[in-house]
Design a protein around this motif. Structure first.
Motif, PDB file in Angstrom:
ATOM      1  N   SER A 108      61.952  10.857  58.637  1.00  0.00           N
ATOM      2  CA  SER A 108      60.629  11.391  58.981  1.00  0.00           C
ATOM      3  C   SER A 108      60.458  12.761  58.333  1.00  0.00           C
ATOM      4  O   SER A 108      61.414  13.510  58.147  1.00  0.00           O
ATOM      5  CB  SER A 108      60.441  11.476  60.497  1.00  0.00           C
ATOM      6  N   PHE A 109      59.210  13.055  57.984  1.00  0.00           N
ATOM      7  CA  PHE A 109      58.884  14.288  57.283  1.00  0.00           C
ATOM      8  C   PHE A 109      57.857  15.088  58.090  1.00  0.00           C
ATOM      9  O   PHE A 109      56.955  14.519  58.706  1.00  0.00           O
ATOM     10  CB  PHE A 109      58.272  13.974  55.908  1.00  0.00           C
ATOM     11  N   LYS A 110      58.009  16.400  58.043  1.00  0.00           N
ATOM     12  CA  LYS A 110      56.998  17.301  58.582  1.00  0.00           C
ATOM     13  C   LYS A 110      56.523  18.177  57.434  1.00  0.00           C
ATOM     14  O   LYS A 110      57.324  18.872  56.800  1.00  0.00           O
ATOM     15  CB  LYS A 110      57.562  18.166  59.704  1.00  0.00           C
ATOM     16  N   THR A 111      55.227  18.136  57.134  1.00  0.00           N
ATOM     17  CA  THR A 111      54.671  18.909  56.036  1.00  0.00           C
ATOM     18  C   THR A 111      53.577  19.836  56.541  1.00  0.00           C
ATOM     19  O   THR A 111      53.054  19.660  57.653  1.00  0.00           O
ATOM     20  CB  THR A 111      54.096  17.992  54.946  1.00  0.00           C
ATOM     21  N   GLN A 112      53.235  20.797  55.700  1.00  0.00           N
ATOM     22  CA  GLN A 112      52.173  21.745  56.040  1.00  0.00           C
ATOM     23  C   GLN A 112      51.145  21.754  54.923  1.00  0.00           C
ATOM     24  O   GLN A 112      51.494  21.790  53.733  1.00  0.00           O
ATOM     25  CB  GLN A 112      52.756  23.149  56.236  1.00  0.00           C
ATOM     26  N   PHE A 113      49.887  21.721  55.318  1.00  0.00           N
ATOM     27  CA  PHE A 113      48.803  21.762  54.341  1.00  0.00           C
ATOM     28  C   PHE A 113      47.576  22.391  54.981  1.00  0.00           C
ATOM     29  O   PHE A 113      47.151  21.968  56.069  1.00  0.00           O
ATOM     30  CB  PHE A 113      48.457  20.345  53.851  1.00  0.00           C
ATOM     31  N   SER A 114      47.034  23.402  54.338  1.00  0.00           N
ATOM     32  CA  SER A 114      45.804  24.051  54.780  1.00  0.00           C
ATOM     33  C   SER A 114      45.861  24.466  56.253  1.00  0.00           C
ATOM     34  O   SER A 114      44.911  24.260  57.015  1.00  0.00           O
ATOM     35  CB  SER A 114      44.609  23.111  54.538  1.00  0.00           C
ATOM     36  N   GLY A 115      47.010  25.005  56.668  1.00  0.00           N
ATOM     37  CA  GLY A 115      47.151  25.504  58.028  1.00  0.00           C
ATOM     38  C   GLY A 115      47.509  24.474  59.073  1.00  0.00           C
ATOM     39  O   GLY A 115      47.755  24.817  60.227  1.00  0.00           O
ATOM     40  N   ILE A 173      62.901  17.663  57.527  1.00  0.00           N
ATOM     41  CA  ILE A 173      63.269  16.260  57.339  1.00  0.00           C
ATOM     42  C   ILE A 173      64.157  15.868  58.506  1.00  0.00           C
ATOM     43  O   ILE A 173      65.113  16.579  58.830  1.00  0.00           O
ATOM     44  CB  ILE A 173      64.019  16.034  56.017  1.00  0.00           C
ATOM     45  N   LYS A 174      63.840  14.741  59.146  1.00  0.00           N
ATOM     46  CA  LYS A 174      64.671  14.223  60.232  1.00  0.00           C
ATOM     47  C   LYS A 174      65.240  12.869  59.813  1.00  0.00           C
ATOM     48  O   LYS A 174      64.506  12.006  59.333  1.00  0.00           O
ATOM     49  CB  LYS A 174      63.855  14.088  61.518  1.00  0.00           C
ATOM     50  N   LEU A 175      66.534  12.721  59.999  1.00  0.00           N
ATOM     51  CA  LEU A 175      67.230  11.518  59.564  1.00  0.00           C
ATOM     52  C   LEU A 175      67.956  10.869  60.729  1.00  0.00           C
ATOM     53  O   LEU A 175      68.514  11.556  61.590  1.00  0.00           O
ATOM     54  CB  LEU A 175      68.254  11.852  58.473  1.00  0.00           C
ATOM     55  N   ILE A 189      67.314   3.559  68.706  1.00  0.00           N
ATOM     56  CA  ILE A 189      67.248   4.173  67.385  1.00  0.00           C
ATOM     57  C   ILE A 189      67.271   5.689  67.550  1.00  0.00           C
ATOM     58  O   ILE A 189      66.482   6.258  68.289  1.00  0.00           O
ATOM     59  CB  ILE A 189      65.977   3.718  66.643  1.00  0.00           C
ATOM     60  N   ASP A 190      68.188   6.328  66.853  1.00  0.00           N
ATOM     61  CA  ASP A 190      68.307   7.789  66.910  1.00  0.00           C
ATOM     62  C   ASP A 190      67.441   8.369  65.792  1.00  0.00           C
ATOM     63  O   ASP A 190      67.845   8.447  64.636  1.00  0.00           O
ATOM     64  CB  ASP A 190      69.777   8.189  66.721  1.00  0.00           C
ATOM     65  N   TRP A 191      66.240   8.786  66.140  1.00  0.00           N
ATOM     66  CA  TRP A 191      65.279   9.268  65.151  1.00  0.00           C
ATOM     67  C   TRP A 191      65.643  10.656  64.636  1.00  0.00           C
ATOM     68  O   TRP A 191      65.192  11.040  63.553  1.00  0.00           O
ATOM     69  CB  TRP A 191      63.878   9.319  65.754  1.00  0.00           C
ATOM     70  N   SER A 272      60.998   1.676  74.653  1.00  0.00           N
ATOM     71  CA  SER A 272      61.103   0.240  74.424  1.00  0.00           C
ATOM     72  C   SER A 272      60.110  -0.244  73.387  1.00  0.00           C
ATOM     73  O   SER A 272      60.372  -1.167  72.637  1.00  0.00           O
ATOM     74  CB  SER A 272      60.859  -0.501  75.757  1.00  0.00           C
ATOM     75  N   GLY A 273      58.944   0.411  73.331  1.00  0.00           N
ATOM     76  CA  GLY A 273      57.934  -0.016  72.370  1.00  0.00           C
ATOM     77  C   GLY A 273      58.276   0.357  70.944  1.00  0.00           C
ATOM     78  O   GLY A 273      57.630  -0.087  69.998  1.00  0.00           O
ATOM     79  N   TYR A 274      59.307   1.238  70.738  1.00  0.00           N
ATOM     80  CA  TYR A 274      59.645   1.706  69.410  1.00  0.00           C
ATOM     81  C   TYR A 274      60.894   1.044  68.861  1.00  0.00           C
ATOM     82  O   TYR A 274      61.264   1.298  67.725  1.00  0.00           O
ATOM     83  CB  TYR A 274      59.831   3.224  69.421  1.00  0.00           C
ATOM     84  N   GLN A 275      61.551   0.235  69.645  1.00  0.00           N
ATOM     85  CA  GLN A 275      62.789  -0.387  69.194  1.00  0.00           C
ATOM     86  C   GLN A 275      62.490  -1.619  68.365  1.00  0.00           C
ATOM     87  O   GLN A 275      62.852  -2.732  68.694  1.00  0.00           O
ATOM     88  CB  GLN A 275      63.693  -0.712  70.372  1.00  0.00           C
ATOM     89  N   ILE A 276      61.801  -1.423  67.271  1.00  0.00           N
ATOM     90  CA  ILE A 276      61.418  -2.528  66.397  1.00  0.00           C
ATOM     91  C   ILE A 276      62.518  -2.738  65.374  1.00  0.00           C
ATOM     92  O   ILE A 276      62.907  -1.808  64.672  1.00  0.00           O
ATOM     93  CB  ILE A 276      60.089  -2.241  65.694  1.00  0.00           C
ATOM     94  N   ARG A 277      63.036  -3.917  65.278  1.00  0.00           N
ATOM     95  CA  ARG A 277      64.085  -4.221  64.303  1.00  0.00           C
ATOM     96  C   ARG A 277      63.436  -4.618  63.007  1.00  0.00           C
ATOM     97  O   ARG A 277      63.111  -5.778  62.789  1.00  0.00           O
ATOM     98  CB  ARG A 277      65.001  -5.332  64.843  1.00  0.00           C
ATOM     99  N   VAL A 278      63.221  -3.674  62.117  1.00  0.00           N
ATOM    100  CA  VAL A 278      62.479  -3.945  60.884  1.00  0.00           C
ATOM    101  C   VAL A 278      63.399  -4.481  59.806  1.00  0.00           C
ATOM    102  O   VAL A 278      64.591  -4.288  59.845  1.00  0.00           O
ATOM    103  CB  VAL A 278      61.774  -2.681  60.381  1.00  0.00           C
TER     104      VAL A 278
END
Length: 278
Positions: A108-115, A173-175, A189-191, A272-278
């Motif tokens: 996952s990414f955290k970005t900054q744009f225009s404040g 960045i989160k891994l 899942i350890d986000w 539980s709603g996020y444990q999607i096995r993709v």
């Protein structure tokens, strides 16, 4: 991939002496694209034509199920369309789970744009010594990444360059570690296994921490997942004060721009709603 579309990192027909084809035409993959990819295997794999022959002539290879696209004609109501789309997404969630040797992990990414701050998540991939990614975005260079990156650092540098092209500054960045292939696994899942602050780490520090994360993931494959009681999240920074603290560094709560306090870290959220096995 359309005829003649032959790109690697958007820099032309060849890079590093070998072409790599990116399928931009969706699924199912058309015949010309398949032939180009087989030709690439022949050219680059040590076993070359013999490997291609064994695979293409095999009679009992497992078929990957591809769900049918739902029919959304004008007579279908909006609620029915939404339900049909959700069913389709649910059927897609196992597409990579049955691919032996393909490891998946969240990025996952955290970005900054225009404040403002923006967040985006993709599915990192590892196979055969190379990294790539799957995802969704309005920007073509912020989702799919072919399995051509030799290190995790190279993959994330490509994402960072893509963000720069649309005037976003990458801040964090989160891994997570590799996701289980067991469709019945109850392992969460350890986000946020590794939280990397680019401003505090700098280029060399970021590369060092990404190499560390890659080693941890390789060990996870060899030894299996660690005990949940020993798993620790960490916020990786270059701060000298944090370096002097306990070697088991815990993640620092992130403040929201609105100023509201983070939720109680001891509470167990319903994931539980996020444990999607993709």
């Amino acid at each position: 991939m359309s005829e003649g579309e032959m790109l690697q990192n958007g820099k032309g027909e060849e890079e590093g002496g070998a072409p790599f084809y990116v399928n931009r035409g969706g699924l199912p993959v058309d015949e010309p694209t398949w032939e180009r990819m087989w030709a690439y295997v022949v050219k680059t794999h040590p076993e070359g034509e013999e490997l291609v022959r064994r695979i293409r002539e095999a009679k009992e290879l497992p078929r990957v199920p591809v769900p049918c696209i739902p029919s959304l004609n004008a007579g279908v109501s909006v609620p029915e369309r939404v339900e049909a789309i959700q069913r389709y997404i649910r059927e897609l969630q196992y597409l990579t789970n049955s691919i032996s040797g393909l490891e998946r992990f969240p990025i996952s990414f955290k970005t900054q744009f225009s404040g403002g701050c923006f967040r985006h998540i993709v599915l990192g991939l590892y196979w055969g010594g190379h990294f790539g990614a799957l995802g969704m975005s309005r920007r073509e260079d912020l989702m799919f990444k072919p399995l051509i990156f030799r290190t995790l650092s190279e993959l994330l540098a490509d994402f960072q360059a893509a963000y720069s092209r649309c005037w976003h500054t990458l801040r964090k960045i989160k891994l997570g570690p590799y996701i289980s292939h067991d469709p019945h696994s109850v392992e969460q899942i350890d986000w946020k296994h590794s939280v990397l602050d680019l401003q505090e780490l700098g280029a060399e520090g970021l590369k060092r921490e990404l190499e560390r994360h890659s080693r941890e993931m390789r060990l996870r494959i060899t030894k299996g997942p660690p005990s949940p009681t020993k798993e620790r999240k960490r916020d990786i920074t270059s701060s000298p004060q944090r370096a002097q603290s306990s070697p088991h560094r815990r993640e620092r709560p992130e403040r929201h721009p609105s100023g509201e306090k983070p939720s109680d870290s001891t509470a167990i959220p319903d994931l539980s709603g996020y444990q999607i096995r993709v």
